[in-house]
Design an enzyme around this catalytic site. Sequence first.
Site, PDB file in Angstrom:
ATOM      1  CE  LYS A  75       4.984  -2.531   3.689  1.00  0.00           C
ATOM      2  NZ  LYS A  75       4.384  -1.972   4.926  1.00  0.00           N
ATOM      3  CG  ASP A 115       5.253  -2.202   9.568  1.00  0.00           C
ATOM      4  OD1 ASP A 115       6.138  -1.540  10.136  1.00  0.00           O
ATOM      5  OD2 ASP A 115       5.049  -2.142   8.342  1.00  0.00           O
ATOM      6  N   GLY A 136      -8.782   4.655   8.868  1.00  0.00           N
ATOM      7  CA  GLY A 136      -7.915   4.245   7.774  1.00  0.00           C
ATOM      8  C   GLY A 136      -8.197   2.807   7.376  1.00  0.00           C
ATOM      9  CB  SER A 137      -9.566   1.051   4.988  1.00  0.00           C
ATOM     10  OG  SER A 137      -9.654   1.933   3.874  1.00  0.00           O
ATOM     11  N   GLY A 138      -5.949   1.262   4.639  1.00  0.00           N
ATOM     12  CA  GLY A 138      -4.883   0.847   3.735  1.00  0.00           C
ATOM     13  C   GLY A 138      -4.075  -0.306   4.293  1.00  0.00           C
ATOM     14  N   GLY A 139      -2.901  -0.522   3.700  1.00  0.00           N
ATOM     15  CA  GLY A 139      -2.074  -1.645   4.094  1.00  0.00           C
ATOM     16  C   GLY A 139      -1.618  -1.590   5.540  1.00  0.00           C
ATOM     17  CG  MET A 140       0.602   1.191   8.968  1.00  0.00           C
ATOM     18  SD  MET A 140       1.904  -0.037   9.190  1.00  0.00           S
ATOM     19  CE  MET A 140       2.502   0.406  10.831  1.00  0.00           C
TER      20      MET A 140
END
Length: 283
Positions: A75, A115, A136-140
């Site tokens: 991405k 997204d 959460g702290s990821g890409g999404m």
Amino acid sequence: MPTGGRRPPLSKDTRVCISLAARPSNIGTRFHNYLYDQLGLDYLYKAFTTTDIAAAIAGVRALGIRGCSVSMPFKKDVIDLVDEVEPSARAIDAVNTIVNDLSVPGGRLVASNTDYLAVQELVERLNPDDTVLIRGSGGMAKAVGAALRDKGFRNGTVVARNPETGRALADTLGYGYAPEVGTLTAPILVNVTPIGMADGPDEHRSAFEPATIAAAGAVVDVVAMPAETPLITAARAAGVPVITGAEVIALQAAEQFERYTGVRPTREQVAAASAFSRQVAMA
């Protein structure tokens, strides 16, 4: 133009769209091809993986591929490989959709992030004055958090076990940071972790405790498989309005579909395509 009914036979004029991912799934392939068939569009969608993203994107350009969905871990890498990056992708430094403008000699690759766009549309039903609690702290999580922030949700907390990524995301959004949910509550709860994901180690867990859910005014879970995660089930049981991962993935796919084809499917068509793709994926 759509012909209605089944799509035309494959030919040299059939336009091709693809996806690029480290671990391709059938969900997008089924979703797009279902709608091509229902709307009579002369398109074909196929999933691929690659170990050379630069060569793959060069192939999109050289072969006249109309559209390309991009998943992890590509991405960010594709940003330097396209001609234009729209604000939706620039806002989070991540691309999930590339459209090839075939009217330009040699093509012109335009990148976006559907997204981000899908979350922005779905959260319009929520109150931006409410505080959000994002797990959460990821890409999404970055996409969801940025979509919320840019829609006017100015107060929030990012909960993440990884202090480096958690604090970085919180600082980017202008939110607070916490390593655990603990006793934290908020009117809007958002799960952007794999907790509750089918076939995962935590598929039977909820991302938030029952008391935290009961105190909320809305729950968002981006886990798409299954649509009824333990968190969503608990929220419904508590009478708390929900936004499901199935809604997010269907809407972002519909955004992609329109960008590729110029045709916006109806809500009923999107729902049918989503149900079809998910039914096959769960089989």
